[in-house]
Design a protein around this motif. Sequence first.
Motif, PDB file in Angstrom:
ATOM      1  N   PRO A  28       0.801  -1.228   0.000  1.00 30.36           N
ATOM      2  CA  PRO A  28       0.000   0.000   0.000  1.00 30.36           C
ATOM      3  C   PRO A  28       0.835   1.281   0.000  1.00 30.36           C
ATOM      4  O   PRO A  28       0.456   2.270  -0.636  1.00 30.36           O
ATOM      5  CB  PRO A  28      -0.825  -0.121   1.286  1.00 30.36           C
ATOM      6  N   SER A  29       1.967   1.269   0.683  1.00 29.52           N
ATOM      7  CA  SER A  29       2.791   2.477   0.717  1.00 29.52           C
ATOM      8  C   SER A  29       3.387   2.780  -0.649  1.00 29.52           C
ATOM      9  O   SER A  29       3.504   3.949  -1.049  1.00 29.52           O
ATOM     10  CB  SER A  29       3.906   2.331   1.758  1.00 29.52           C
ATOM     11  N   GLU A  30       3.757   1.728  -1.394  1.00 27.97           N
ATOM     12  CA  GLU A  30       4.275   1.930  -2.747  1.00 27.97           C
ATOM     13  C   GLU A  30       3.166   2.407  -3.677  1.00 27.97           C
ATOM     14  O   GLU A  30       3.373   3.281  -4.521  1.00 27.97           O
ATOM     15  CB  GLU A  30       4.879   0.629  -3.276  1.00 27.97           C
ATOM     16  N   ALA A  31       1.977   1.829  -3.540  1.00 35.18           N
ATOM     17  CA  ALA A  31       0.848   2.257  -4.372  1.00 35.18           C
ATOM     18  C   ALA A  31       0.529   3.732  -4.139  1.00 35.18           C
ATOM     19  O   ALA A  31       0.238   4.480  -5.087  1.00 35.18           O
ATOM     20  CB  ALA A  31      -0.378   1.395  -4.080  1.00 35.18           C
ATOM     21  N   LYS A  32       0.588   4.159  -2.893  1.00 40.00           N
ATOM     22  CA  LYS A  32       0.310   5.561  -2.581  1.00 40.00           C
ATOM     23  C   LYS A  32       1.341   6.477  -3.228  1.00 40.00           C
ATOM     24  O   LYS A  32       1.003   7.551  -3.758  1.00 40.00           O
ATOM     25  CB  LYS A  32       0.308   5.763  -1.064  1.00 40.00           C
ATOM     26  N   LYS A  33       2.595   6.055  -3.220  1.00 42.43           N
ATOM     27  CA  LYS A  33       3.657   6.854  -3.840  1.00 42.43           C
ATOM     28  C   LYS A  33       3.409   7.035  -5.334  1.00 42.43           C
ATOM     29  O   LYS A  33       3.528   8.145  -5.867  1.00 42.43           O
ATOM     30  CB  LYS A  33       5.007   6.179  -3.609  1.00 42.43           C
ATOM     31  N   PHE A  34       3.043   5.949  -6.015  1.00 39.89           N
ATOM     32  CA  PHE A  34       2.811   6.043  -7.448  1.00 39.89           C
ATOM     33  C   PHE A  34       1.494   6.746  -7.773  1.00 39.89           C
ATOM     34  O   PHE A  34       1.342   7.315  -8.852  1.00 39.89           O
ATOM     35  CB  PHE A  34       2.870   4.654  -8.080  1.00 39.89           C
ATOM     36  N   GLN A  35       0.557   6.704  -6.852  1.00 43.90           N
ATOM     37  CA  GLN A  35      -0.689   7.451  -7.025  1.00 43.90           C
ATOM     38  C   GLN A  35      -0.392   8.943  -7.176  1.00 43.90           C
ATOM     39  O   GLN A  35      -0.970   9.636  -8.012  1.00 43.90           O
ATOM     40  CB  GLN A  35      -1.601   7.218  -5.823  1.00 43.90           C
TER      41      GLN A  35
END
Length: 263
Positions: free
Chosen positions: A37-44
């Motif tokens: 989830p933390s990586e997804a948030k970064k790419f979001q």
Amino acid sequence: EGGGSRIECDYPTPSVQLDYETCPQTIRSASQSTLDPSEAKKFQLLANKWWDERGEFAALHSMNSLRVPFIRDNLLNVHGGRQLGKPLSSIRILDVGCGGGLLTEPLGRLGADVLGIDPVEDSIRTAELHVSFDPVLQEQVRYRACTLEELSEEEAEGFDAVVASEVVEHLADLDTFALCCHQVLKPGGSLFITTLNKTNLSYALGIVAAERLLRIVPSGTHEWEKFISPSTAINYALHAVKPREALQSDHAQPPPQPSQTEG
């Protein structure tokens, strides 16, 4: 994400005997998630930046001159040439973690039927918008917002190749990733991974994906220290071929050999 400027593609790979007896006959459904989830948030937060060649993803744009030939040439070695000008025609490729389509589009232009997947919906929208300006390419490229494990439930042995370029360092579960790659690949299909040449990732890909799950070499053949140059930060490239069921007889010939590349 991307690191390094060179991928040398002339390292010989020794002949190996495939370990068919330990190759699993069926693949269980993935129970873990590859999504961090933390990586997804970064790419979001970066979803509208994918096609800025001077922005945060500039390194990935520049790496296409290395990534595309690596994938193309190995696929041609495995599958042979196709239509002139579109050498990858009739080859179905899954681009895992496609982002805005930076690698998906070039593979489509080579004639492949490419599905790009990414869990970040805004990145998928960026990819769809960009490809919409090229109606011809739009016939070769499709996108879907989902994880690899979600797709693997629907697409058992559906792809000739799976590509995960500069992706694995952002995943939560490499075992599930490798398992799902095996599940969606056709027998004889190719798995391509490029990533930063870090010790833990080289171990995970060289040992877990290639040896324990894809069974491309006998157990114990790989020593992870030999895969890496710890003082460097350049790209590591892996091409592995999923065994064909027809090759499990005692008299079968081995398939095209896997190639591991360090630069």
